[in-house]
Design a protein around this motif. Structure first.
Motif, PDB file in Angstrom:
ATOM      1  N   PRO A 324       0.813  -1.235   0.000  1.00 58.10           N
ATOM      2  CA  PRO A 324       0.000   0.000   0.000  1.00 58.10           C
ATOM      3  C   PRO A 324       0.836   1.271   0.000  1.00 58.10           C
ATOM      4  CG  PRO A 324      -0.941  -1.602   1.518  1.00 58.10           C
ATOM      5  CD  PRO A 324       0.371  -2.170   1.048  1.00 58.10           C
ATOM      6  N   SER A 325       2.064   1.188   0.552  1.00 60.48           N
ATOM      7  CA  SER A 325       2.921   2.376   0.568  1.00 60.48           C
ATOM      8  C   SER A 325       3.729   2.529  -0.715  1.00 60.48           C
ATOM      9  CB  SER A 325       3.880   2.310   1.764  1.00 60.48           C
ATOM     10  OG  SER A 325       4.737   1.183   1.645  1.00 60.48           O
ATOM     11  N   GLY A 326       3.528   1.589  -1.664  1.00 60.43           N
ATOM     12  CA  GLY A 326       4.209   1.697  -2.950  1.00 60.43           C
ATOM     13  C   GLY A 326       5.553   1.009  -3.009  1.00 60.43           C
ATOM     14  N   GLN A 327       5.876   0.151  -2.034  1.00 62.99           N
ATOM     15  CA  GLN A 327       7.167  -0.538  -2.020  1.00 62.99           C
ATOM     16  C   GLN A 327       7.033  -1.939  -2.627  1.00 62.99           C
ATOM     17  OE1 GLN A 327       9.764   1.330  -1.038  1.00 62.99           O
ATOM     18  NE2 GLN A 327       8.137   2.852  -0.762  1.00 62.99           N
ATOM     19  N   PRO A 328       8.038  -2.391  -3.390  1.00 57.22           N
ATOM     20  CA  PRO A 328       8.017  -3.775  -3.902  1.00 57.22           C
ATOM     21  C   PRO A 328       8.417  -4.739  -2.780  1.00 57.22           C
ATOM     22  CG  PRO A 328      10.017  -2.681  -4.640  1.00 57.22           C
ATOM     23  CD  PRO A 328       9.214  -1.645  -3.883  1.00 57.22           C
ATOM     24  N   THR A 329       7.525  -4.891  -1.794  1.00 55.85           N
ATOM     25  CA  THR A 329       7.862  -5.623  -0.576  1.00 55.85           C
ATOM     26  C   THR A 329       8.190  -7.082  -0.857  1.00 55.85           C
ATOM     27  OG1 THR A 329       6.391  -4.146   0.637  1.00 55.85           O
ATOM     28  CG2 THR A 329       7.080  -6.164   1.757  1.00 55.85           C
ATOM     29  N   VAL A 330       7.385  -7.733  -1.699  1.00 58.76           N
ATOM     30  CA  VAL A 330       7.625  -9.148  -2.002  1.00 58.76           C
ATOM     31  C   VAL A 330       9.001  -9.318  -2.640  1.00 58.76           C
ATOM     32  CG1 VAL A 330       6.822 -11.151  -3.303  1.00 58.76           C
ATOM     33  CG2 VAL A 330       5.161  -9.600  -2.260  1.00 58.76           C
ATOM     34  N   ALA A 331       9.309  -8.481  -3.638  1.00 62.85           N
ATOM     35  CA  ALA A 331      10.607  -8.565  -4.309  1.00 62.85           C
ATOM     36  C   ALA A 331      11.742  -8.249  -3.339  1.00 62.85           C
ATOM     37  CB  ALA A 331      10.647  -7.599  -5.493  1.00 62.85           C
ATOM     38  N   THR A 332      11.492  -7.344  -2.379  1.00 63.60           N
ATOM     39  CA  THR A 332      12.524  -6.996  -1.406  1.00 63.60           C
ATOM     40  C   THR A 332      12.871  -8.192  -0.531  1.00 63.60           C
ATOM     41  OG1 THR A 332      11.823  -4.678  -1.364  1.00 63.60           O
ATOM     42  CG2 THR A 332      13.125  -5.461   0.511  1.00 63.60           C
ATOM     43  N   TRP A 333      11.857  -8.890  -0.029  1.00 67.01           N
ATOM     44  CA  TRP A 333      12.128 -10.037   0.845  1.00 67.01           C
ATOM     45  C   TRP A 333      12.695 -11.222   0.063  1.00 67.01           C
ATOM     46  CZ3 TRP A 333      13.014  -9.843   5.700  1.00 67.01           C
ATOM     47  CH2 TRP A 333      12.449  -8.826   6.468  1.00 67.01           C
ATOM     48  N   ILE A 334      12.310 -11.371  -1.189  1.00 64.91           N
ATOM     49  CA  ILE A 334      12.934 -12.412  -2.025  1.00 64.91           C
ATOM     50  C   ILE A 334      14.418 -12.108  -2.204  1.00 64.91           C
ATOM     51  CG2 ILE A 334      13.032 -13.384  -4.357  1.00 64.91           C
ATOM     52  CD1 ILE A 334      10.748 -14.504  -2.797  1.00 64.91           C
ATOM     53  N   SER A 335      14.733 -10.840  -2.475  1.00 65.50           N
ATOM     54  CA  SER A 335      16.139 -10.443  -2.626  1.00 65.50           C
ATOM     55  C   SER A 335      16.898 -10.684  -1.330  1.00 65.50           C
ATOM     56  CB  SER A 335      16.237  -8.965  -3.023  1.00 65.50           C
ATOM     57  OG  SER A 335      15.521  -8.712  -4.215  1.00 65.50           O
ATOM     58  N   GLY A 336      16.277 -10.306  -0.201  1.00 65.99           N
ATOM     59  CA  GLY A 336      16.923 -10.529   1.087  1.00 65.99           C
ATOM     60  C   GLY A 336      17.152 -12.002   1.371  1.00 65.99           C
ATOM     61  N   ALA A 337      16.187 -12.845   0.984  1.00 68.48           N
ATOM     62  CA  ALA A 337      16.334 -14.289   1.213  1.00 68.48           C
ATOM     63  C   ALA A 337      17.497 -14.860   0.406  1.00 68.48           C
ATOM     64  CB  ALA A 337      15.030 -15.000   0.851  1.00 68.48           C
ATOM     65  N   ILE A 338      17.638 -14.394  -0.860  1.00 68.61           N
ATOM     66  CA  ILE A 338      18.761 -14.867  -1.687  1.00 68.61           C
ATOM     67  C   ILE A 338      20.080 -14.400  -1.086  1.00 68.61           C
ATOM     68  CG2 ILE A 338      19.852 -14.708  -3.960  1.00 68.61           C
ATOM     69  CD1 ILE A 338      17.036 -14.420  -5.152  1.00 68.61           C
ATOM     70  N   ALA A 339      20.130 -13.142  -0.647  1.00 68.08           N
ATOM     71  CA  ALA A 339      21.352 -12.624  -0.024  1.00 68.08           C
ATOM     72  C   ALA A 339      21.676 -13.402   1.246  1.00 68.08           C
ATOM     73  CB  ALA A 339      21.188 -11.140   0.292  1.00 68.08           C
ATOM     74  N   LEU A 340      20.646 -13.747   2.025  1.00 66.40           N
ATOM     75  CA  LEU A 340      20.847 -14.512   3.252  1.00 66.40           C
ATOM     76  C   LEU A 340      21.379 -15.909   2.936  1.00 66.40           C
ATOM     77  CD1 LEU A 340      20.424 -13.981   6.285  1.00 66.40           C
ATOM     78  CD2 LEU A 340      18.194 -15.112   6.075  1.00 66.40           C
ATOM     79  N   ALA A 341      20.832 -16.535   1.894  1.00 69.32           N
ATOM     80  CA  ALA A 341      21.307 -17.868   1.499  1.00 69.32           C
ATOM     81  C   ALA A 341      22.761 -17.821   1.056  1.00 69.32           C
ATOM     82  CB  ALA A 341      20.426 -18.431   0.383  1.00 69.32           C
ATOM     83  N   ALA A 342      23.173 -16.698   0.450  1.00 68.69           N
ATOM     84  CA  ALA A 342      24.553 -16.576  -0.034  1.00 68.69           C
ATOM     85  C   ALA A 342      25.555 -16.494   1.103  1.00 68.69           C
ATOM     86  CB  ALA A 342      24.686 -15.343  -0.928  1.00 68.69           C
ATOM     87  N   VAL A 343      25.091 -16.204   2.335  1.00 69.52           N
ATOM     88  CA  VAL A 343      25.993 -16.175   3.480  1.00 69.52           C
ATOM     89  C   VAL A 343      26.639 -17.543   3.682  1.00 69.52           C
ATOM     90  CG1 VAL A 343      26.127 -15.850   5.980  1.00 69.52           C
ATOM     91  CG2 VAL A 343      24.717 -14.321   4.599  1.00 69.52           C
ATOM     92  N   ALA A 344      25.889 -18.594   3.353  1.00 67.73           N
ATOM     93  CA  ALA A 344      26.398 -19.959   3.540  1.00 67.73           C
ATOM     94  C   ALA A 344      27.578 -20.261   2.633  1.00 67.73           C
ATOM     95  CB  ALA A 344      25.280 -20.971   3.294  1.00 67.73           C
ATOM     96  N   LEU A 345      27.793 -19.435   1.593  1.00 68.20           N
ATOM     97  CA  LEU A 345      28.913 -19.689   0.694  1.00 68.20           C
ATOM     98  C   LEU A 345      30.254 -19.376   1.341  1.00 68.20           C
ATOM     99  CD1 LEU A 345      27.470 -18.198  -2.628  1.00 68.20           C
ATOM    100  CD2 LEU A 345      27.606 -20.604  -1.975  1.00 68.20           C
ATOM    101  N   GLY A 346      30.236 -18.614   2.416  1.00 71.10           N
ATOM    102  CA  GLY A 346      31.496 -18.280   3.088  1.00 71.10           C
ATOM    103  C   GLY A 346      32.276 -17.256   2.298  1.00 71.10           C
TER     104      GLY A 346
END
Length: 736
Positions: A324-346
């Motif tokens: 409702p505030s105009g933010q791509p919230t779903v895409a933001t959390w998907i991006s964050g999840a991918i970045a979080l998964a990349a932490v496991a790469l060391g």
């Protein structure tokens, strides 16, 4: 509204907050703190200034190119992806946009790792005990979750956080200047030492990523009040600010008497903490600010690229949804999840090189987009910032060179990845929803070629079969278009034309007829131009259409009709071809047989009448046919009918000289006509097994067309595909 703009945020940003701040903070990043002393210590102040000016110059050209493209369109969400896809096409935009999203997403992880490492380094400098590796990963994950939550909730909050961060970075630079100027000064070292670096270009490759952060502001394109105004101003001011700081900092490091060149050449933040007033107290907040601002820029930019990709059908549609505030919230959390998964790469050092190179492919493409737009000179291209095409192309070449300098292997990997994506997107036959520069580019090339062609004198050596095929029933006559394509052999132009009889005031369904013709050609795998014309009457309409077909020196020179069953319609086609011969058009009449399943060695029979006027064109078409993969094992047999043995010897001698002279591999056969035997009987007996029979065509006298049409129908009975050829060009008798 473009589909890449499903909704727009209710809160829009201006130049300073939306473009300048994220851009300048990404430019003034980690490399400034960790590698500037190393650069000065290895190169000396003279070559360091050269490195800064060269790198900043490439960035400035790219920023100008991006600004030029941005001022020519109404910019939507997606940043650089939007600019490229709306200039060079959706396929190339997608090939750049997908890696761009991954780059920005992985950058969140990189910067978060950098923040965690710097905190652990400070902990150890203050005498803390060594911490296990999982602590670093936990800090990285916590930071990713934190900045993702901030960006997902409010882009305004994320951008406003960058204002105090900018103050911290500025304070660290001021602390360095104060510390240097208040201490002992020395004459700077001008000559390079290369004490910890192998050479100039290695140092340049390490430093160059420091100046590439200007695109962080472009990533916010969909959230700006006035992108056309804000992108050029914010980006160019950010590049100028970065260049100014990068010229001041090395000078400060070089004139300080507290550190030797060898000490400066040691990688790390030691030079800053040793020289700045209050030491680590002001430098580490600046480093953390630079890292956090870059991470925030990435977590704001990545979802907006994903949002635009989803809106254009290159990612699942739900990723384009806005809160409702105009933010791509779903895409933001998907991006964050991918970045979080990349932490496991060391360790991500190797991937970091690929990310840098992928970003540079973006700069190459931006410069290409601006250069090609300027070259094509489309009337639509009216940017408020004009960059000469040569400058943009030079910027593209320079960025490509830097890519190779950083890592030839990563450069190759990036090129293969993006080429693969481009080919995949092309194969999907994606429908474009906007115009792009490609049409203008090909139009410019075509215009230039036509103007050059206009100056050339026509000669048999340059003759090409430009064939206009009349298609009455697209569902049944694609074989005619295929035959024209075989004859054409990519050496000329094939146009499939359908005539609709009616009146322009109340025309038939023109669009549906054009669509049907295109669909049948596409399903048959044929490449040809399509044309639909409305004519009041078939014969006169066909004559007018043939005369008008083409442009400049590229007109149709050969007309191909199918073979109707009704003598009256065939007679009408003969009258059309006879009239068109007056304007130098050659004519073909083809009675088609199923050619979808040819034998292992298909045969082409050509009946030579003794004169070259039609024979040369028949022989040339037989040769062109044999060049196609379906006909590469075909036998060409030139047959001729004679009435006496004297004629047989004369014809045999003539063909024996003609075939080698024509440089066409063909067999010859002379047939002696027996008393009471008709020419039709001989042709039927000898050519019943031939896959294609080529015969010369004589136009009948006016009024005798129907009787002649009946003779042609009789002649073709019992034969497979039969083609009657009439050479009406100015080169009749000279084509071979």
């Amino acid at each position: 509204m473009s589909q890449s703009e499903p909704l727009q945020p209710s809160r829009k940003f201006g130049t300073f907050l939306g473009v300048y701040t994220p851009s300048v903070l990404t430019i003034l990043g980690l490399i400034m703190y960790l590698r500037f002393g190393w650069v000065v210590g290895n190169l000396g102040i003279g070559l360091t200034v050269v490195v800064v000016l060269l790198a900043s110059g490439i960035t400035l050209v790219t920023a100008l190119s991006a600004s030029a493209v941005a001022t020519n369109m109404r910019v939507g969400a997606g940043g650089e992806y939007y600019l490229i896809s709306h200039s060079l096409g959706l396929e190339l935009g997608g090939a750049i946009g997908i890696p761009l999203f991954l780059c920005r997403t992985l950058s969140i992880t990189f910067y978060s790792y950098g923040f965690a490492e710097s905190m652990m380094l400070l902990w150890q400098q203050q005498g803390g005990a060594a911490l296990p590796g999982w602590v670093e990963q936990a800090l990285t994950a916590a930071l990713i979750l934190g900045i993702t939550a901030v960006a997902g909730r409010s882009a305004e909050l994320a951008l406003k956080l960058q204002v105090p961060i900018l103050a911290l970075v500025g304070l660290s630079v001021a602390a360095l200047a104060w510390g240097v100027l208040s201490g002992p000064l020395q004459e700077p070292v001008w000559t390079p030492s290369y004490s910890t670096a192998p050479g100039f270009w290695t140092v340049f490759a390490v430093f160059f990523p420091a100046v590439t952060g200007f695109a962080a502001g472009i990533a916010m394109s969909g959230d700006l009040r006035d992108p056309r105004r804000s992108i050029p101003r914010g980006v160019l001011w950010a590049v100028a600010t970065g260049a100014a700081v990068y010229l001041v900092v090395p000078l400060l490091l070089a004139v300080s008497g507290r550190l030797t060149p060898e000490q400066l050449a040691t990688p790390g933040v030691g030079a800053w903490t040793s020289l700045a007033v209050f030491g680590s107290l002001l430098i580490f907040p600046g480093i953390w600010g630079a890292i956090l601002s870059s991470a925030l820029g990435s977590v704001l930019g990545a979802p907006r690229v994903l949002q635009a990709l989803a809106s254009d059908g290159l990612a699942p549609r739900f990723l384009a949804r806005l809160s409702p505030s105009g933010q791509p919230t779903v895409a933001t959390w998907i991006s964050g999840a991918i970045a979080l998964a990349a932490v496991a790469l060391g360790g991500l050092d190797a991937v970091a090189v690929l990310v840098t190179v992928l970003f540079l492919t973006l700069y190459v493409t931006i410069n290409l987009a601006a250069g090609i737009e300027q070259l094509t000179r489309d009337p639509y291209y009216r940017p408020t910032i004009h960059v000469p095409w040569a400058v943009s192309m030079l910027g593209a070449a320079a960025a490509l060179g830097v890519m190779f300098l950083i890592s030839p292997l990563a450069c190759l990997a990036a090129a293969v990845l993006e080429l693969g994506l481009w080919l995949w997107l092309r194969k999907r036959s994606m429908a474009r929803r906007w115009g792009d520069v490609r049409a203008g580019l090909w139009l410019t090339v075509a215009r230039h070629a036509l103007m050059k062609l206009r100056r050339h004198v026509a000669d048999p050596r340059n003759w090409r079969p430009h064939i206009l095929v009349f298609v009455r029933h697209p569902s049944r006559q694609m074989g005619l278009v295929r035959l024209a394509s075989w004859f054409n052999q990519d050496r000329g132009v094939v146009t499939a034309c359908r005539l609709l009889e009616g009146e322009l005031e109340n025309p038939p369904d023109f669009a549906a007829a054009r669509r049907e013709l295109d669909e049948h050609m596409t399903s048959a795998g044929l490449v040809a131009f399509s044309e639909v014309n409305v004519v009041s009457e078939f014969e006169s309409g066909a004559v007018s259409v043939v005369q008008a077909n083409g442009i400049a020196g590229l007109h149709s020179n050969t007309v191909l009709f199918g073979f109707p069953r009704e003598p009256e319609r065939l007679a009408a086609q003969l009258r059309i071809l006879r009239a068109l011969e007056c304007v130098g058009k050659s004519g073909l009449l083809a009675r088609m047989h199923d050619l979808s399943e040819l034998g292992r060695k298909p045969r082409i029979d050509l009946w030579w009448g003794g004169l070259q006027n039609n024979g040369d064109m028949m022989l040339l078409f037989a040769y062109l046919l044999s060049l196609n993969p379906e006909w590469d094992e075909a036998r060409i047999v030139v047959r001729s009918i004679v009435r006496s043995q004297d004629e047989e010897a004369q014809m045999s001698q003539g063909l024996a000289g003609l075939i080698p002279e024509a440089r066409i591999r063909a067999e010859t056969e002379i047939v002696l006509r027996q008393p009471g035997e008709s020419i039709a009987d001989i042709i039927h007996r000898r050519s019943a097994d031939a896959d294609i029979v080529l015969l010369g065509l004589i136009y009948p006298e006016p009024g005798r067309e129907v009787a002649y049409a009946q003779r042609l129908l009789e002649l073709t009975r019992g034969l497979k595909t039969t083609i009657f050829v009439r050479n009406g060009s100015e080169f009749a008798g000279s084509l071979i």
